[in-house]
Enzyme design. Structure first.
Site, PDB file in Angstrom:
ATOM      1  N   ARG A   1       0.834  -1.206   0.000  1.00  0.00           N
ATOM      2  CA  ARG A   1       0.000   0.000   0.000  1.00  0.00           C
ATOM      3  C   ARG A   1       0.872   1.261   0.000  1.00  0.00           C
ATOM      4  O   ARG A   1       1.883   1.324   0.711  1.00  0.00           O
ATOM      5  CB  ARG A   1      -0.946  -0.011   1.208  1.00  0.00           C
ATOM      6  N   ASP A   2       0.439   2.238  -0.802  1.00  0.00           N
ATOM      7  CA  ASP A   2       1.161   3.507  -0.864  1.00  0.00           C
ATOM      8  C   ASP A   2       1.069   4.208   0.492  1.00  0.00           C
ATOM      9  O   ASP A   2       0.009   4.235   1.130  1.00  0.00           O
ATOM     10  CB  ASP A   2       0.567   4.392  -1.969  1.00  0.00           C
ATOM     11  N   ILE A   3       2.167   4.809   0.914  1.00  0.00           N
ATOM     12  CA  ILE A   3       2.215   5.469   2.221  1.00  0.00           C
ATOM     13  C   ILE A   3       1.360   6.742   2.234  1.00  0.00           C
ATOM     14  O   ILE A   3       0.969   7.218   3.303  1.00  0.00           O
ATOM     15  CB  ILE A   3       3.692   5.777   2.582  1.00  0.00           C
TER      16      ILE A   3
ATOM     17  N   ASN B   1       4.467   6.462 -13.684  1.00  0.00           N
ATOM     18  CA  ASN B   1       5.104   7.728 -14.034  1.00  0.00           C
ATOM     19  C   ASN B   1       6.539   7.455 -14.461  1.00  0.00           C
ATOM     20  O   ASN B   1       7.236   6.654 -13.830  1.00  0.00           O
ATOM     21  CB  ASN B   1       5.079   8.678 -12.831  1.00  0.00           C
TER      22      ASN B   1
ATOM     23  N   VAL C   1      10.474   7.902  -7.361  1.00  0.00           N
ATOM     24  CA  VAL C   1      11.279   6.731  -6.971  1.00  0.00           C
ATOM     25  C   VAL C   1      11.697   6.030  -8.263  1.00  0.00           C
ATOM     26  O   VAL C   1      10.838   5.587  -9.032  1.00  0.00           O
ATOM     27  CB  VAL C   1      10.481   5.759  -6.071  1.00  0.00           C
TER      28      VAL C   1
ATOM     29  N   HIS D   1       7.337   1.197 -10.807  1.00  0.00           N
ATOM     30  CA  HIS D   1       6.182   0.818  -9.989  1.00  0.00           C
ATOM     31  C   HIS D   1       4.921   1.218 -10.722  1.00  0.00           C
ATOM     32  O   HIS D   1       4.857   2.280 -11.339  1.00  0.00           O
ATOM     33  CB  HIS D   1       6.229   1.476  -8.603  1.00  0.00           C
TER      34      HIS D   1
ATOM     35  N   HIS E   1       1.129   2.257 -10.050  1.00  0.00           N
ATOM     36  CA  HIS E   1       0.122   2.652  -9.069  1.00  0.00           C
ATOM     37  C   HIS E   1      -1.189   1.983  -9.481  1.00  0.00           C
ATOM     38  O   HIS E   1      -1.635   2.144 -10.625  1.00  0.00           O
ATOM     39  CB  HIS E   1      -0.113   4.168  -9.096  1.00  0.00           C
TER      40      HIS E   1
END
Ligand code: 5GP
Ligand code: ZN
Length: 114
Positions: free
Chosen positions: A29-31, A87, A96, A100, A102
């Site tokens: 999970r994204d922070i 992205n 980052v 990744h 999303h």
């Protein structure tokens, strides 16, 4: 210890709310969630972005998409709809440099995203 944040998460050196882990792929999970469901899907191997990953290991790029689809099912957004975004480059918001996806869902998502 690696200086790549997502390599460190994949290695378990930095904690994360991991919802999928296999030999090649990790999802957590994204922070800073931007939607009720906001999961990051990454290869455990370091590749800077999606194009680099696809050039180096197309099968692994395909596995990431398959895992994302399974997580969308698991999170209950497959039917309502979800968005997969990667992205590439700082001008597009990549902060980052470890590829990744999303996975965003659980609310209405406007298009175009702005
Ligand atoms: P980007 O901006 O590169 O497309 O996405 C990076 C994402 O990583 C951001 O949505 C950000 O909230 C998330 N993030 C940054 N640091 C951490 C962290 O330490 N743990 C988790 N789970 N997510 C992080
Ligand atoms: Zn990395």
């Amino acid at each position: 210890m690696t200086d790549c944040l997502f390599c460190a998460i994949a290695a378990g050196d930095i904690p994360a709310d991991v919802i999928h882990r296999d030999d090649d792929v990790l999802a957590f999970r994204d922070i800073s969630p931007q939607a009720p469901v906001h999961v990051l899907v990454i290869p455990r191997a370091h590749h800077a972005n999606a194009a680099d990953l696809a050039a180096a290991d197309p099968a692994l790029a395909g596995r990431l998409l398959a895992v994302a689809g399974a997580i969308a099912d698991q999170e209950g957004v497959a039917e309502s709809g979800y968005r997969l975004v990667t992205n590439t480059g700082s001008g597009a918001g990549q902060s980052v440099d470890h590829v990744h996806f999303h996975l965003l869902g659980g609310r209405g998502l406007s298009w175009p995203p702005g």
